[in-house]
Enzyme design. Structure first.
Site, PDB file in Angstrom:
ATOM      1  CB  THR B  59      -0.969  -0.014   1.198  1.00  0.00           C
ATOM      2  OG1 THR B  59      -1.692  -1.232   1.185  1.00  0.00           O
ATOM      3  CG2 THR B  59      -1.946   1.131   1.130  1.00  0.00           C
ATOM      4  CG  HIS B 136      -7.845  -0.827   2.903  1.00  0.00           C
ATOM      5  ND1 HIS B 136      -7.271   0.254   2.266  1.00  0.00           N
ATOM      6  CD2 HIS B 136      -6.914  -1.814   2.826  1.00  0.00           C
ATOM      7  CE1 HIS B 136      -6.063  -0.069   1.850  1.00  0.00           C
ATOM      8  NE2 HIS B 136      -5.817  -1.314   2.178  1.00  0.00           N
TER       9      HIS B 136
END
Lengths: 307, 307, 307
Positions: B59, B136
């Site tokens: 990420t 998320h």
């Protein structure tokens, strides 16, 4: 010369012409790092991922500076913060990185062959920044560049490599590289640190430092990995220093214009005496400077042109 | 569409039009990552701080690459090196970062709601890169982008999410997001891993994978957090794989054009069989590619125009 | 004024004119961080290495942002990933970094004098980002900038510094800096935390906070290092807070226009009460903003012109 390879993984797979092209390019690019504005736009918009499974300040910093001086964008990943902590395989990590469209992945890994595996999986160029005890081609290339700068050519030279040959990817890459360019390589170190059959790579073996360096034009002193001491490969630092450490006394029998090299970081007073590391024959810091140039050259050659 | 929000914190707070605008922008920007020069000057002179309290290679790397391809300057802060080690509160850290005039703060935090709190305190745009078991949103957006690319639209699709729903912020954000865009979501997993009342978020529940995937256009397989095994939430990896792992056999009953997705990193042979992860239905790596595009889109939308 | 120095290592070695030039430059550059495009090309092609042997989010982030807003290339090295783990000496590390042709090295080190040593070895400019208990000149400069902004000038002001003077490089640099600019410094704290003979640096000493702050135009509250508690330098946080913590009650006796400062990160309710840290007299966050400006100014002055 047209450089057709996608990756730089080891010295075995580079031709003499390719090595020459890399050294020539590095010599040209070296000057950039001495300019007031140390930056050219060549690799603007290229993405270089530095993926270090083993910690390494000097190599990672050298690569990062090289990439930035060519205007590439860099992203740095270290093992401790990476998904491998979560149990991901290297193959999966590689495929994931690839999916983010990097142009090059610079990888250091404790497992021999990891960069080769990576290179087969990804379209991006892979540069091996050291894999296990296998190869460290950018170190060999910067060593060869440093010698060529000082001696004019590599052919016909004698290169002595002193230390723990068995566990050294630096030694392995240098033996192959220097050999390829017409130099003669001689190895010296404790018998426990010189692998059987290393001669087949094209190197002579000696168990006495004095003998090995007598006719050497170049002496490459390897770093002693102190952690191996516990494996009883050598008895003590002091004893190692006495028998195999490069001291002023041992150097007395060497050539007048010998070059002293070391891949760093050095253990002062163990494999090399401080006065030798900093003495007139030492080109240790020039190796570091050339390291940036070699890494710029590789990025430039692999990413700079149409492929 | 005019995007009026300062932050992207969860899927709940994004409207259908905003989600569409993000996906449209991401689709346009995706092409940049395939150019020889993968960089546009759009966010030159913007400062993006990546603040990761939890480690995350993929990420963070995705966000960093996204920011750099838009020419933003990036600074990366991880928990281990940060002042929180010195006992500073998140509020104080946030105010301090704010005082350095960043344009965006990308934050991952183990505490649900941390990004929301940050967003209230700072003027900079805040993007939630994952908070606790809560949300998320960039993962949900990249999942939705991937599905829309393959299926043309999201409305009317059936999306099955398989695994540990209870502990998954990915599940939570996807349920809300897909629902909002007119898709039907069905969840499957061990009873201990499906929270009571999850139906109120707008999802059906099944305890049999085969049943859940029968009519699915998309299957999202969640990562099993092996560390939860010790909490007796599931008995063993092998047992989990047998009952809930997505294998070729279980897939036999699925639609011919089903898409297989996974947020990564995958546990091969646990929640997903290798031949499924790499099989013809898998779009797992396209998710990664789209992750960069989604993050570029968010940075572009939040920072790119006048606000 | 022509700035002739190569390095900025401590406040002792800066002249009044040099300090004024730094503050003036910082005031001018501060505006850049408020622009939509927070970046000028001044240091394009310069390489700045941030070498932090001690962790520090705020200082490293501040320096990195400063360098990037001037378009310099930055490389960040932390102790844990560096060759010092491999036993390399600081001198060798410094020489190695130097060989990569950086323009500036920003260094934080637990050993007092380390940046000075580095500065003697390398040609690059060295900026001390904090060394042991010795000096933290950029903190003092940003403190002085903040006071000058608010009060117009430093001459004639009274500055009280409260806390653990003995172990504070911030205190040391501020005493010297403010003194040099014509301010009067008074110190207060537990007797165990005020070193004998500190008056020779040019500061008065008081053991009562109320007395010290009575006539102060500026109060600098130092961070309590909780780890020192175990050394019995102070008995408990609660007791410290009661005797030496800056509370609203203690502030009642201070001037109407007093400024409250703290180098951060703060221990809320220990050395400073939350309502004071966030109260109307506090300029703690302006210190952070000015930190970026001061670091931009130093990089600009040291690297920006011909030398």
């Amino acid at each position: 010369m047209r450089f057709a390879k996608k990756d730089v993984l080891d010295m075995e797979s580079l031709s003499v012409e390719e090595i020459q092209a890399i050294l020539d390019t590095a010599e040209t690019l070296k000057e950039i790092s001495t300019r007031p504005i140390k930056k050219v736009p060549t690799l603007r918009g290229k993405t270089v991922i530095h993926f270090f499974y083993e910690p390494s300040t000097r190599t990672r910093t050298s690569f990062e500076i090289a990439a930035k001086r060519l205007s590439a964008d860099t992203v740095s990943i270290s093992a401790s913060t990476s998904s491998i902590a979560k149990g991901e395989t290297l193959v999966d990590t590689a495929k994931n990185l690839e999916a983010m469209n990097p142009d090059a992945i610079v990888v250091r890994h404790r497992a021999a062959g990891a960069p080769h595996m990576l290179a087969r999986i990804v379209e991006a160029s892979v540069i091996n920044a050291g894999d296990g005890m296998h190869a460290h081609p950018t170190q060999a290339l910067l060593d060869m560049m440093t010698v060529r700068e000082k001696k004019g050519s590599l052919a016909g030279l004698t290169v002595a490599i002193i230390g723990d040959i068995t566990h050294s990817r630096v030694a392995r890459s240098n033996i192959v590289g220097f050999n390829k360019m017409g130099a003669t390589v001689i190895l010296a170190g404790p018998p426990t640190m010189i692998p059987m059959g290393i001669e087949t790579l094209g190197a002579a073996v000696s168990y006495h430092v004095e003998e090995a360096i007598k006719d050497a034009d170049v002496i490459i002193v390897l770093r002693i990995q102190k952690e191996r001491q516990h494996a009883f490969i050598f008895p003590s630092e002091r004893e190692y220093a006495q028998c195999y450490g490069l001291t002023k006394e041992k150097l007395a029998g060497a050539k007048d214009d010998v070059l002293i090299m070391h891949p760093g970081p050095i253990n002062r007073g163990v494999e090399i005496a401080p006065e030798v590391a900093e003495g007139p024959y030492s080109v240790i810091l020039e190796q570091v400077t050339n390291g940036v140039a070699i890494r710029m050259a590789l990025l430039y050659i692999l990413l700079g042109g149409p492929r």
